[in-house]
Design a protein around this motif. Sequence first.
Motif, PDB file in Angstrom:
ATOM      1  N   LEU A   1      -6.378 -10.416  -4.277  1.00 16.04           N
ATOM      2  CA  LEU A   1      -5.350  -9.961  -3.349  1.00 16.04           C
ATOM      3  C   LEU A   1      -4.632  -8.714  -3.845  1.00 16.04           C
ATOM      4  CD1 LEU A   1      -3.766 -13.366  -2.266  1.00 16.04           C
ATOM      5  CD2 LEU A   1      -5.540 -12.041  -1.120  1.00 16.04           C
ATOM      6  N   HIS A   2      -5.071  -8.155  -4.953  1.00 16.46           N
ATOM      7  CA  HIS A   2      -4.438  -6.937  -5.459  1.00 16.46           C
ATOM      8  C   HIS A   2      -4.685  -5.796  -4.468  1.00 16.46           C
ATOM      9  CE1 HIS A   2      -3.529  -3.510  -8.051  1.00 16.46           C
ATOM     10  NE2 HIS A   2      -2.855  -4.375  -8.804  1.00 16.46           N
ATOM     11  N   PRO A   3      -3.662  -4.977  -4.168  1.00 22.06           N
ATOM     12  CA  PRO A   3      -3.847  -3.905  -3.172  1.00 22.06           C
ATOM     13  C   PRO A   3      -5.009  -2.975  -3.486  1.00 22.06           C
ATOM     14  CG  PRO A   3      -1.523  -4.178  -3.698  1.00 22.06           C
ATOM     15  CD  PRO A   3      -2.277  -5.053  -4.651  1.00 22.06           C
ATOM     16  N   LEU A   4      -5.227  -2.640  -4.744  1.00 23.55           N
ATOM     17  CA  LEU A   4      -6.321  -1.732  -5.088  1.00 23.55           C
ATOM     18  C   LEU A   4      -7.679  -2.363  -4.785  1.00 23.55           C
ATOM     19  CD1 LEU A   4      -6.851   1.047  -6.274  1.00 23.55           C
ATOM     20  CD2 LEU A   4      -7.007  -0.009  -8.541  1.00 23.55           C
TER      21      LEU A   4
ATOM     22  N   VAL B   1      -8.213  -4.703  -2.478  1.00 23.18           N
ATOM     23  CA  VAL B   1      -8.327  -4.735  -1.014  1.00 23.18           C
ATOM     24  C   VAL B   1      -8.739  -3.373  -0.480  1.00 23.18           C
ATOM     25  CG1 VAL B   1      -7.055  -5.094   1.128  1.00 23.18           C
ATOM     26  CG2 VAL B   1      -6.683  -6.629  -0.805  1.00 23.18           C
ATOM     27  N   ASP B   2      -8.121  -2.303  -0.999  1.00 19.21           N
ATOM     28  CA  ASP B   2      -8.469  -0.953  -0.545  1.00 19.21           C
ATOM     29  C   ASP B   2      -9.913  -0.609  -0.885  1.00 19.21           C
ATOM     30  OD1 ASP B   2      -5.959  -0.657   0.462  1.00 19.21           O
ATOM     31  OD2 ASP B   2      -5.170   0.417  -1.286  1.00 19.21           O
ATOM     32  N   ALA B   3     -10.378  -1.051  -2.044  1.00 17.42           N
ATOM     33  CA  ALA B   3     -11.771  -0.805  -2.409  1.00 17.42           C
ATOM     34  C   ALA B   3     -12.730  -1.530  -1.466  1.00 17.42           C
ATOM     35  CB  ALA B   3     -12.016  -1.244  -3.851  1.00 17.42           C
ATOM     36  N   LEU B   4     -12.381  -2.760  -1.092  1.00 16.69           N
ATOM     37  CA  LEU B   4     -13.218  -3.500  -0.142  1.00 16.69           C
ATOM     38  C   LEU B   4     -13.228  -2.822   1.223  1.00 16.69           C
ATOM     39  CD1 LEU B   4     -12.239  -7.184  -1.012  1.00 16.69           C
ATOM     40  CD2 LEU B   4     -14.349  -5.981  -1.610  1.00 16.69           C
TER      41      LEU B   4
ATOM     42  N   GLY C   1     -14.194   7.188  -1.411  1.00 22.21           N
ATOM     43  CA  GLY C   1     -13.363   7.285  -2.622  1.00 22.21           C
ATOM     44  C   GLY C   1     -11.929   7.656  -2.301  1.00 22.21           C
ATOM     45  N   ALA C   2     -11.739   8.515  -1.287  1.00 27.23           N
ATOM     46  CA  ALA C   2     -10.376   8.876  -0.898  1.00 27.23           C
ATOM     47  C   ALA C   2      -9.656   7.687  -0.273  1.00 27.23           C
ATOM     48  CB  ALA C   2     -10.412  10.055   0.068  1.00 27.23           C
ATOM     49  N   LEU C   3     -10.363   6.840   0.479  1.00 27.04           N
ATOM     50  CA  LEU C   3      -9.729   5.688   1.121  1.00 27.04           C
ATOM     51  C   LEU C   3      -9.225   4.666   0.109  1.00 27.04           C
ATOM     52  CD1 LEU C   3     -12.031   5.005   4.204  1.00 27.04           C
ATOM     53  CD2 LEU C   3      -9.794   6.130   4.147  1.00 27.04           C
ATOM     54  N   VAL C   4      -9.773   4.655  -1.086  1.00 21.88           N
ATOM     55  CA  VAL C   4      -9.263   3.732  -2.108  1.00 21.88           C
ATOM     56  C   VAL C   4      -7.807   4.041  -2.448  1.00 21.88           C
ATOM     57  CG1 VAL C   4      -9.592   2.913  -4.477  1.00 21.88           C
ATOM     58  CG2 VAL C   4     -11.575   3.361  -3.027  1.00 21.88           C
ATOM     59  N   LEU C   5      -7.403   5.302  -2.289  1.00 24.23           N
ATOM     60  CA  LEU C   5      -6.027   5.732  -2.620  1.00 24.23           C
ATOM     61  C   LEU C   5      -5.151   5.863  -1.378  1.00 24.23           C
ATOM     62  CD1 LEU C   5      -6.963   8.525  -5.199  1.00 24.23           C
ATOM     63  CD2 LEU C   5      -6.407   6.140  -5.667  1.00 24.23           C
TER      64      LEU C   5
END
Length: 439
Positions: free
Chosen positions: A16-19, A21-24, A68-72
């Motif tokens: 459930l860590h935001p990073l 989730v963003d990677a998924l 890669g940009a969407l991860v941030l």
Amino acid sequence: MTAHPGTPARPRPWLLHPLVVDALVASVTLLIVLVLSVTINKHPGGGDGFGERPLPLHTVVTALLGAGALVLRRRHPGPVLCATIVLTLVELIMGTFSHSPGERHTSMMGMVAVALFTLATSTDRSTTLRVGTCTLALITVAGMLLGAQPWYTSENFGIIAWTALAGLAGDAVRHRRAAVNAIRERAERAEATREEEARRRVAEERLRIARELHDVVAHHIALVNVQAGVASHVMDSRPDQAKEALAQVRLASRQALSELQTTVGLLRHRDDPVAPTEPTKGLAVLGDLVDGFSRAGMGVAVERGDGEKERALPAAVDLAAYRVVQEALTNVHKHAGPDAKARVRISRSGRGDSARLEVMVLDDGHGGASAPPRAPGAGGGHRLTGMRERAAALGGSCETGPVPGGGFRVRVVLPLRSPGGPAVERSEAADRGWVRPCG
């Protein structure tokens, strides 16, 4: 939501860590973009189903960079949106060289939609409207000019729908989060207010108990002090009077201990069967109070108004009236001298909601040469403050000050109706015997 003090914070699962989730989300978006990049909505041979188109290297590179940009996207929503727009324009331009006009596509628009959604959830509505409008105009024009041809194909017009949907969905999520946060903040504020109210009530209860202890101790210790001084003065010349004074000391100390035990009993647990419900009996024992001052040598007369009948009083008013008389007579004894004379008058007036009890204590102020002078408002110290607090707590008033020709007057008016409650019934009752002339 902030954890309550003393409550251990729950460990957050790493999934459930935001990073994470963003990677998924970035991985799923990358997969969708690549699938759309190799899929065409018309079969080349004119049959049913989807067709295929080649996957050039520049599409893979721009899709990977966009993912890669969407991860941030949570940390830098604005720059990520700009990056996905630039990568989408680059992909459209490169697609004009690698695909025929009928095979061009705008699959990178999916990443722009995710970035715009994230920006809308983290900013205000006006910013979302401005940025969304600019993004919609830029990507739509670029798609019609550089995307699938002819320019009016449904794929190009789909850009408008996806951009608007991303902005509206992000704004709705932001609004819902704001509403949930407001509810949570109100709940936390209400909890803090309840704790503050509980602390305030505890402080008020402590002050009330301290005032009761002061009233009990100050009265009886003053009597003990006077009787002990009399016993010391006449010990050799009049031993009988000294014995009588010592007996009064013993009686006053016994009464002080009894009232202290009763008052401190209020601090016992609720389930204690012997815990009392009120510290004193009020005006029903006023005669004993007056007798104590009379034995100390101070003349006290108690009277009531014309036509005053024996009626019951509310418990709070009964206790407050008794304490006012006790404090006022203690002040007279202390500041006007043991030979002073005091008059206590207790009367009722009004009917129904305007019914009130008036308590007045007046002394002559001639207690002898040893009596210290009293200035207006002085001499009572905490006792006068305690009287005012008692009267104010019941919605009444307290007036104190010297009278012309010498002497001091204390006048307290207490309403016989509690704020917001029914008027006190005018019934005959148990205050029988507390008004009688003494000394």
